[in-house]
Motif scaffolding. Structure first.
Motif, PDB file in Angstrom:
ATOM      1  N   UNK A   1       0.772  -1.144   0.004  1.00 62.32           N
ATOM      2  CA  UNK A   1      -0.121  -0.042   0.025  1.00 62.32           C
ATOM      3  C   UNK A   1       0.913   1.214   0.210  1.00 62.32           C
ATOM      4  N   UNK A   2       0.837   1.986  -1.133  1.00 61.65           N
ATOM      5  CA  UNK A   2       1.875   3.126  -1.128  1.00 61.65           C
ATOM      6  C   UNK A   2       1.275   4.215  -0.554  1.00 61.65           C
ATOM      7  N   UNK A   3       0.163   4.284   0.214  1.00 62.38           N
ATOM      8  CA  UNK A   3      -0.272   5.448   1.053  1.00 62.38           C
ATOM      9  C   UNK A   3       0.142   5.083   2.423  1.00 62.38           C
ATOM     10  N   UNK A   4      -0.165   3.986   3.068  1.00 64.87           N
ATOM     11  CA  UNK A   4       0.331   3.749   4.561  1.00 64.87           C
ATOM     12  C   UNK A   4       1.672   3.061   4.672  1.00 64.87           C
ATOM     13  N   UNK A   5       2.262   2.271   3.601  1.00 60.34           N
ATOM     14  CA  UNK A   5       3.418   1.561   3.958  1.00 60.34           C
ATOM     15  C   UNK A   5       4.763   2.501   3.380  1.00 60.34           C
ATOM     16  N   UNK A   6       5.930   2.350   3.851  1.00 60.51           N
ATOM     17  CA  UNK A   6       6.976   3.086   3.594  1.00 60.51           C
ATOM     18  C   UNK A   6       8.186   2.237   3.479  1.00 60.51           C
ATOM     19  N   UNK A   7       9.456   2.803   3.081  1.00 65.90           N
ATOM     20  CA  UNK A   7      10.618   2.302   2.772  1.00 65.90           C
ATOM     21  C   UNK A   7      11.752   3.246   3.340  1.00 65.90           C
ATOM     22  N   UNK A   8      12.888   2.694   3.572  1.00 65.51           N
ATOM     23  CA  UNK A   8      14.167   3.646   3.823  1.00 65.51           C
ATOM     24  C   UNK A   8      15.192   2.732   3.436  1.00 65.51           C
TER      25      UNK A   8
END
Length: 224
Positions: free
Chosen positions: A196-203
């Motif tokens: 989910x590109x709105x709630x999930x994220x990455x670093x």
């Protein structure tokens, strides 16, 4: 004949006295004593001397030209500069107005079918924490193929613990770490996932020293 002449003389004397007194009644008292001097002074005051031809000078008929003084020009420039500075100070004072609340012009719309977490994953803060940890942990480490597997596993566990401190609730963390030798070869590390590109994220962060390199990627997936 003598009597007649005497009478004419007496009448003339009386007439002259009356005329004399009438003309000198409002004049200077000193003129009563010296009437000849009074008449000469009156004649001198009423007659204007004629200008002589040799002493006459041509009159200048040109109008004086208006000249701008240097002091006035400098004063005008100083006044203009002062007004500009005052206007700039007013603009800065308006810009520094305290307690000004931000205005949301466009509300962020949640896509249909996406999760809506109360607080999203702070990927920028997590990246700084990971970068500082890799620098302190691998600064003096030499690459060894026999110990690379254990080092990779330990790095993943430590990084998850560090990032968990700033991760909001209901997020799952996935850590991927790659370690390799630095021997003049080029290497490209990529990753791809469906989320989910709105709630999930990455670093992601990377580190290298004289003998090795390390690439760390952390995924933060929101769990409903």
């Amino acid at each position: 004949m003598d009597a007649t002449s005497d009478s004419k003389k007496l009448g003339a004397v009386k007439l002259s006295r009356v005329t004399f007194r009438a003309t000198n009644r409002d004049g200077d008292p000193s003129a009563l004593k010296n009437p000849a001097a009074a008449q000469s002074s009156r004649g001198a005051s009423n007659v204007k001397p004629l200008p002589s031809e040799g002493s006459s000078k041509p009159t200048d008929t040109k109008k004086p030209t208006q000249s701008i003084s240097l002091s006035g020009l400098l004063a005008a420039q100083r006044m203009t500069l002062r007004l500009k500075n005052q206007a700039a100070l007013r603009r800065k004072a308006r810009a520094r107005t305290p307690n000004r609340k931000p205005i949301n012009i466009i509300n962020e719309q949640v896509p249909a079918g996406s999760a809506n977490p109360a607080q999203r994953f702070p990927y920028s803060i997590a990246k700084e924490l990971i970068q500082d940890f890799l620098t302190a942990k691998l600064r003096n480490v030499t690459y060894d193929p026999s110990t690379s597997a254990d080092l990779t596993k330990n790095l993943c566990e430590d990084i998850k613990k560090i990032v968990r401190r700033v991760t909001p609730a209901r997020y799952k963390l996935i850590c991927n770490t790659a370690i390799g030798s630095k021997n003049q070869e080029d290497i490209l590390v990529t990753s791809q996932c469906l989320w989910d590109s709105y709630s999930d994220n990455i670093t992601s962060c990377s580190f290298q020293n004289s003998t090795m390199f390390c690439v760390v990627t952390v995924y933060a997936v929101y769990f409903e």
